[in-house]
Scaffold this motif. Structure first.
Motif, PDB file in Angstrom:
ATOM      1  N   TRP A   1      -1.380 -15.373  -3.649  1.00 48.76           N
ATOM      2  CA  TRP A   1      -0.686 -14.114  -3.375  1.00 48.76           C
ATOM      3  C   TRP A   1       0.373 -14.311  -2.282  1.00 48.76           C
ATOM      4  CZ3 TRP A   1       0.378  -9.450  -5.118  1.00 48.76           C
ATOM      5  CH2 TRP A   1       0.874  -8.498  -4.230  1.00 48.76           C
ATOM      6  N   GLN A   2       0.008 -14.981  -1.219  1.00 47.93           N
ATOM      7  CA  GLN A   2       0.950 -15.213  -0.116  1.00 47.93           C
ATOM      8  C   GLN A   2       2.163 -16.016  -0.593  1.00 47.93           C
ATOM      9  OE1 GLN A   2      -1.890 -17.018   2.569  1.00 47.93           O
ATOM     10  NE2 GLN A   2      -2.005 -15.158   3.810  1.00 47.93           N
TER      11      GLN A   2
ATOM     12  N   THR B   1       4.400 -13.838  -3.131  1.00 52.16           N
ATOM     13  CA  THR B   1       5.173 -12.762  -2.505  1.00 52.16           C
ATOM     14  C   THR B   1       5.968 -13.246  -1.300  1.00 52.16           C
ATOM     15  OG1 THR B   1       3.284 -12.086  -1.144  1.00 52.16           O
ATOM     16  CG2 THR B   1       3.553 -10.991  -3.295  1.00 52.16           C
TER      17      THR B   1
ATOM     18  N   ARG C   1       9.300 -15.001  -4.178  1.00 53.10           N
ATOM     19  CA  ARG C   1      10.036 -13.740  -4.327  1.00 53.10           C
ATOM     20  C   ARG C   1      11.225 -13.809  -5.279  1.00 53.10           C
ATOM     21  NH1 ARG C   1       8.841  -9.376  -0.882  1.00 53.10           N
ATOM     22  NH2 ARG C   1      10.268  -8.266  -2.220  1.00 53.10           N
TER      23      ARG C   1
ATOM     24  N   LEU D   1       9.938 -13.137  -8.691  1.00 50.01           N
ATOM     25  CA  LEU D   1       9.503 -11.748  -8.857  1.00 50.01           C
ATOM     26  C   LEU D   1      10.698 -10.825  -9.009  1.00 50.01           C
ATOM     27  CD1 LEU D   1       6.606 -11.575  -6.237  1.00 50.01           C
ATOM     28  CD2 LEU D   1       6.488 -12.102  -8.692  1.00 50.01           C
ATOM     29  N   SER D   2      11.731 -11.072  -8.238  1.00 46.81           N
ATOM     30  CA  SER D   2      12.927 -10.248  -8.318  1.00 46.81           C
ATOM     31  C   SER D   2      13.605 -10.390  -9.675  1.00 46.81           C
ATOM     32  CB  SER D   2      13.895 -10.633  -7.192  1.00 46.81           C
ATOM     33  OG  SER D   2      15.072  -9.888  -7.292  1.00 46.81           O
TER      34      SER D   2
ATOM     35  N   ILE E   1       2.733  -6.065  -6.995  1.00 49.81           N
ATOM     36  CA  ILE E   1       4.086  -6.632  -7.057  1.00 49.81           C
ATOM     37  C   ILE E   1       5.089  -5.525  -7.374  1.00 49.81           C
ATOM     38  CG2 ILE E   1       5.597  -8.099  -8.467  1.00 49.81           C
ATOM     39  CD1 ILE E   1       3.267 -10.160  -8.464  1.00 49.81           C
TER      40      ILE E   1
ATOM     41  N   ILE F   1       5.670  -3.578  -4.243  1.00 52.59           N
ATOM     42  CA  ILE F   1       6.589  -4.265  -3.315  1.00 52.59           C
ATOM     43  C   ILE F   1       8.029  -4.126  -3.794  1.00 52.59           C
ATOM     44  CG2 ILE F   1       7.310  -6.532  -2.453  1.00 52.59           C
ATOM     45  CD1 ILE F   1       4.313  -7.306  -2.425  1.00 52.59           C
ATOM     46  N   GLU F   2       8.255  -4.306  -5.105  1.00 55.44           N
ATOM     47  CA  GLU F   2       9.611  -4.179  -5.646  1.00 55.44           C
ATOM     48  C   GLU F   2      10.164  -2.778  -5.422  1.00 55.44           C
ATOM     49  OE1 GLU F   2       9.088  -5.361  -9.725  1.00 55.44           O
ATOM     50  OE2 GLU F   2       9.143  -7.494  -9.230  1.00 55.44           O
TER      51      GLU F   2
ATOM     52  N   THR G   1       5.803  -4.991   2.000  1.00 53.38           N
ATOM     53  CA  THR G   1       4.930  -6.134   1.765  1.00 53.38           C
ATOM     54  C   THR G   1       3.683  -6.096   2.640  1.00 53.38           C
ATOM     55  OG1 THR G   1       6.831  -7.445   1.061  1.00 53.38           O
ATOM     56  CG2 THR G   1       4.848  -8.659   1.657  1.00 53.38           C
TER      57      THR G   1
ATOM     58  N   ASP H   1       0.039  -6.472   1.109  1.00 51.87           N
ATOM     59  CA  ASP H   1      -0.843  -7.566   1.557  1.00 51.87           C
ATOM     60  C   ASP H   1      -2.201  -7.018   1.980  1.00 51.87           C
ATOM     61  OD1 ASP H   1       1.127  -9.480   1.124  1.00 51.87           O
ATOM     62  OD2 ASP H   1       1.669  -9.637   3.246  1.00 51.87           O
TER      63      ASP H   1
END
Length: 191
Positions: free
Chosen positions: A90-91, A94, A99, A102-103, A156, A159-160, A165, A169
């Protein structure tokens, strides 16, 4: 007689386009890819045919990189409990290295028309299920892979949408704490 395409040049160009797209997003025009790869838009068309074909191949190569990177992160390790593996994964997912993926793929998932990658939303939902089931199998609970996937995907998206974050977390830590009793009850014993 025309020039023969050189696969190694095409491959180098594609890697440069993927690097650029991960850092800056998919461009609307070919010029940013041409600059990033040290070539011309004409050569991009020569090697890839069309802008959309280049964008599709860029996405596919980036997805392959992401699968390799994230897949290694979520793979069970003999020397640690799987929830610890999930926390580290996870760390990394993200964090700064994960990232960009993910973006890029978050934007692709939101594309209602899915013209560049038909079926991406379904694939993006199911492609992580098997690795997470395998990880959860290491502690005797493969059926919880879907739950882990749902929590990861949901956080996720959070966060987006919010950029918060630290809150995500903390939520993931709470999830792992709630998951711990479920995994300890059925973890394989050493006896």
């Amino acid at each position: 007689m025309g020039r023969h395409k050189q696969p190694e040049i095409r491959d180098r160009i594609l890697d440069a386009c993927v690097d650029h797209a991960l850092a800056h997003g998919l461009p609307d025009r070919l010029e940013p890819f041409a600059t990033a790869s040290g070539t011309s838009t004409r050569m991009l068309i020569y090697h890839f045919g069309t802008r959309d074909a280049l964008l599709r191949e860029t996405l596919e190569r980036a997805r392959r990189r992401q699968r390799d990177f994230f897949g290694e992160l979520v793979a069970p390790r003999a020397d640690e409990p799987y929830p610890v593996t999930l926390r580290r994964a996870w760390q990394a997912m993200t964090g700064p290295t994960g990232r960009p993926y993910l973006s890029m793929f978050g934007k692709l998932r939101e594309d209602a028309e899915q013209r560049l990658w038909p079926g991406f939303r379904r694939e993006a939902t199911t492609d992580w299920l098997r690795p997470l089931e395998d990880g959860m199998r290491s502690i005797g609970r493969p059926e919880l892979g879907t739950l882990v996937l749902a929590v990861v995907r949901g956080l996720i998206m959070d966060i987006e949408a919010t950029g918060d974050t630290p809150r995500a977390d903390q939520a993931f830590d709470h999830f792992l704490a709630a998951l711990a009793p479920l995994t300890q009850d059925s973890a394989p014993s050493d006896s």
